[in-house]
Design a protein around this motif. Structure first.
Motif, PDB file in Angstrom:
ATOM      1  N   GLU A  17      -5.671  28.306   6.307  1.00 27.31           N
ATOM      2  CA  GLU A  17      -4.652  29.340   6.537  1.00 27.31           C
ATOM      3  C   GLU A  17      -4.939  30.570   5.671  1.00 27.31           C
ATOM      4  O   GLU A  17      -4.757  31.708   6.119  1.00 27.31           O
ATOM      5  CB  GLU A  17      -3.245  28.803   6.240  1.00 27.31           C
ATOM      6  CG  GLU A  17      -2.819  27.601   7.085  1.00 27.31           C
ATOM      7  CD  GLU A  17      -2.631  27.890   8.568  1.00 27.31           C
ATOM      8  OE1 GLU A  17      -2.570  29.071   8.957  1.00 27.31           O
ATOM      9  OE2 GLU A  17      -2.569  26.917   9.347  1.00 27.31           O
ATOM     10  N   GLU A  50       0.004  34.383   7.926  1.00 25.35           N
ATOM     11  CA  GLU A  50      -0.943  33.317   7.565  1.00 25.35           C
ATOM     12  C   GLU A  50      -0.719  32.852   6.126  1.00 25.35           C
ATOM     13  O   GLU A  50      -0.851  31.677   5.818  1.00 25.35           O
ATOM     14  CB  GLU A  50      -2.389  33.774   7.772  1.00 25.35           C
ATOM     15  CG  GLU A  50      -2.753  34.097   9.221  1.00 25.35           C
ATOM     16  CD  GLU A  50      -2.461  32.964  10.197  1.00 25.35           C
ATOM     17  OE1 GLU A  50      -2.409  31.806   9.786  1.00 25.35           O
ATOM     18  OE2 GLU A  50      -2.290  33.271  11.382  1.00 25.35           O
ATOM     19  N   HIS A  53       2.034  30.502   6.271  1.00 19.75           N
ATOM     20  CA  HIS A  53       1.600  29.169   6.728  1.00 19.75           C
ATOM     21  C   HIS A  53       1.022  28.366   5.554  1.00 19.75           C
ATOM     22  O   HIS A  53       1.354  27.195   5.376  1.00 19.75           O
ATOM     23  CB  HIS A  53       0.545  29.282   7.838  1.00 19.75           C
ATOM     24  CG  HIS A  53       1.042  29.964   9.072  1.00 19.75           C
ATOM     25  ND1 HIS A  53       0.208  30.391  10.070  1.00 19.75           N
ATOM     26  CD2 HIS A  53       2.311  30.297   9.459  1.00 19.75           C
ATOM     27  CE1 HIS A  53       0.944  30.960  11.027  1.00 19.75           C
ATOM     28  NE2 HIS A  53       2.208  30.919  10.679  1.00 19.75           N
TER      29      HIS A  53
END
Ligand code: MG
Length: 173
Positions: A17, A50, A53
């Motif tokens: 990620e 991201e 995440h």
């Protein structure tokens, strides 16, 4: 307790990620270079998502009493042939991430780790959206081709995107 296997797989996913975040920031920089500030805005938001995440996986390891191990982030590409090539690479990348999430889910199923399966459900749905977004941009750019007005409007549309923190993180504070 997290099994060592699951803990390692999630630590690898944190790295994946973070690599995605780095890739999208590189794409944003490339868009700025071409003068597409709206598209750059879209990728800068993607960069933040991201990182969200990665943080969700990080929080999950902590919550389960596991050990977070952060690894080196590999270098990312810095150039593409054109915006269409870049969004096609975005879709390919997201398809790879989907496969990683699916592998994680398969592992959690094999290990009868129901909490990990439950946590991963958010990511399974998120990947459907990520692939859909990339496909949408590919379709638009294929339609627009070299039409200047079309590109101008497309860039303007992407300039309107705003960042919203990923829902699993909003309960954090
Ligand atoms: Mg992601």
């Amino acid at each position: 307790m997290l099994s060592k296997k699951i803990e390692e797989a999630i630590n690898n996913q944190i790295n994946a990620e973070m690599w995605s975040a780095y890739l999208y920031l590189s794409m944003a920089a490339y868009c700025h270079e071409l003068g597409y500030s709206g598209m750059a805005n879209w990728y800068e938001i993607q960069f933040k998502e991201e990182q969200d995440h990665a943080k969700i996986f990080y929080n999950y390891i902590v919550a389960r009493g596991g050990r977070v191990v952060l690894k080196a982030i590999d270098a990312v590409p810095t150039e593409w042939k054109n915006p269409l090539d870049m969004v096609e690479e975005t879709l390919k990348h997201e398809q790879k991430v989907t496969a990683l999430i699916n592998d994680l889910f398969a592992l959690a199923t094999k290990e009868k780790d129901f909490a990990t399966q439950s946590m991963l459900k958010w990511f399974i749905d998120e990947q459907v959206e990520e692939e859909e977004n990339a496909r949408g941009m590919i379709d638009s750019l294929k339609m627009i081709k070299d039409n200047g007005y079309g590109l101008y409007m497309f860039d303007k549309e992407l300039a309107a995107r705003t960042y919203t923190q990923a829902s699993p993180l909003t309960k954090e504070e």
